[in-house]
Write a protein that holds these residues in place. Sequence first.
Motif, PDB file in Angstrom:
ATOM      1  N   VAL A  75       0.935  -1.229  -0.104  1.00  0.00           N
ATOM      2  CA  VAL A  75      -0.177   0.044  -0.102  1.00  0.00           C
ATOM      3  C   VAL A  75       0.948   1.233  -0.076  1.00  0.00           C
ATOM      4  N   LEU A  76       0.306   2.398  -0.777  1.00  0.00           N
ATOM      5  CA  LEU A  76       1.014   3.640  -0.634  1.00  0.00           C
ATOM      6  C   LEU A  76       0.382   4.353   0.399  1.00  0.00           C
ATOM      7  N   GLU A  77       1.198   4.954   1.216  1.00  0.00           N
ATOM      8  CA  GLU A  77       0.738   5.932   2.455  1.00  0.00           C
ATOM      9  C   GLU A  77       1.049   7.320   2.191  1.00  0.00           C
ATOM     10  N   PHE A  78      -0.025   8.314   2.892  1.00  0.00           N
ATOM     11  CA  PHE A  78       0.535   9.635   2.637  1.00  0.00           C
ATOM     12  C   PHE A  78       0.778  10.245   3.865  1.00  0.00           C
ATOM     13  N   GLY A  79       0.952   9.542   5.281  1.00  0.00           N
ATOM     14  CA  GLY A  79       1.222   9.985   6.428  1.00  0.00           C
ATOM     15  C   GLY A  79       2.556   9.748   6.687  1.00  0.00           C
ATOM     16  N   THR A  80       2.983   9.993   7.927  1.00  0.00           N
ATOM     17  CA  THR A  80       4.302   9.558   8.401  1.00  0.00           C
ATOM     18  C   THR A  80       4.279   8.456   9.255  1.00  0.00           C
ATOM     19  N   GLU A  81       5.230   7.574   9.310  1.00  0.00           N
ATOM     20  CA  GLU A  81       5.641   6.345   9.930  1.00  0.00           C
ATOM     21  C   GLU A  81       6.896   6.429  10.683  1.00  0.00           C
ATOM     22  N   VAL A  82       6.753   5.805  12.106  1.00  0.00           N
ATOM     23  CA  VAL A  82       8.129   5.558  12.652  1.00  0.00           C
ATOM     24  C   VAL A  82       8.103   4.147  12.726  1.00  0.00           C
TER      25      VAL A  82
END
Length: 507
Positions: free
Chosen positions: A414-421
């Motif tokens: 999946v392509l995400e548009f948020g931030t991820e730690v």
Amino acid sequence: MTSIDNSSEQSLDVVLIGAGIMSATLGMMLKELQPELRIAVVERLDVAAAESSDAWNNAGTGHSAFCELNYTPEKADGSIDTGKAIKIADQFEQSKQFWAFLAEKYQVKELSRFINHIPHLSFVWGDENVNFLRKRHAALTQSPLFKGMSYSEDREQLQKWMPLVMEGRDPNQKVAATCMDMGTDVNFGSLTRGMFHLLQEKPNVAFHFNKEVSKIRRKEDGSWRIKAKDLATGDTLKLRARFVFIGAGGGSLPLLISSGIPEAAGFGGFPVSGQWLKCVNPEVIERHQAKVYGKAEVGSPPMSVPHLDTRMINGKRELLFGPYAGFTTKFLKKGSFLDLPLSIKLSNMRPMIIAGLKNIPLTRYLIDQVRQSPQDRFASLKQYLPEARFEDWELEIAGQRVQVIKKDKKAGGVLEFGTEVVAASDGSIAALLGASPGASTAVSIMVGLIERCFPQQARTPEWQAKFKEMIPSYGVSLHDNPQLVEEIREFTGRVLNLMAAEPTEAK
Ligand SMILES: Cc1cc2nc3c(=O)[nH]c(=O)nc-3n(C[C@H](O)[C@H](O)[C@H](O)COP(=O)(O)OP(=O)(O)OC[C@H]3O[C@@H](n4cnc5c(N)ncnc54)[C@H](O)[C@@H]3O)c2cc1C
């Protein structure tokens, strides 16, 4: 700044890779929590905050969900989902509290002038969009975080809020706007440099500029060895640390993969570049004083929401419109065209291919954007400024965003548009991927990272008390505490000088 021996491998508590707002925030917080920590910051460029955190490379919006319509999607039953907007508004209040804490404690010039009061407006046209905005306003104003937001369909009122947007507009066009007077414009570059300036003054903190980290390896004792190349001399800098933060912005993904932690498997990145139209006519700039966010076109990605922004950059008032998206294979504005191809590994190839195939509309959108002529771009601007003149606007290149691609059990990728730690299970290394809502929420992202990577210390009464001192609303939902919202807004407004009706000078 205390210098740390440079000759052989230096042993440290914390290495922060990248000198952007994320490393600056984490570095300052950790030093407040545990002043004796030995910290090194490693940056490939010769200055701090020259990539996404620089004022010209981002929109400078203090994202509070006051005006960003993509944070309040309409549900299938026609009601408005306010969950994300409430979360982001709360996170931005946390950021302001931390900035106010630093500004009050350290009394440095940089930390009193990076943020300005600029009203946040949402503006739409057409029956469907007007209905959406009316419902959004009704839903959001149930929360104390959005108290004071006004809604209007009255053209005279809209003319007062944003004269240039209304002048020359078709009188038959159905229009509406909301206005949240307490919005902000933030010079994240200035803020980042301000925080690094403070960090530099502290004992046991070293800065290594012009050093590009190329390898991160785990040692047998669980610590990390970081190798960085001096881009001027070709020498190698070797550091060893108990904790590493990969805050390299678009450059984080390759470094995370290089660490070899199992948690990194399956992550990929998709770069999207940006452009603005910058106004060069001082008379036009003077007549607009707001951030006016519109609605993204159907099918376009969230980062493409058009907005017309008053900015305060390096002491000067500016006016920008955009962003227009673009495509390059670079992960950083000052990166290499090989960034994307070199980031494709066996472990992330499948999620990347699947995410690519599932996001054909995004690819199509980017191709359309890249093919836009100056006249096409100007036509988009005219939807917001009907009387705009072509010669008053110049093209500026914005920063680079690398959207996160990750494995997904059901969809494959999946392509995400948020931030991820992404962090190792033992908390010894963590990376920040993605770019939205970004700098505005740096404080809550870093609090979450500290709680995850330093769980035992974070639970101690000393660290808990310090968190509360830095962020008085720590651990409390502002949405459920109207009184606290009032109190912290009064405090942050006073300390950060946000009460002024006119924007003050930013650094
Ligand atoms: C067009 C655009 C508009 C945006 N608008 C907004 C907005 O309105 N509001 C908002 O809150 N956020 C916005 N953002 C997001 C925000 O800019 C970012 O989330 C934030 O600046 C990221 O900070 P960072 O510290 O992670 O990365 P950066 O600021 O990019 O810093 C990373 C640093 O790491 C360095 N680096 C990279 N690789 C290496 C390496 N191998 N070795 C050493 N150093 C390395 C880079 O040189 C850079 O200095 C926007 C972003 C873009 C691109």
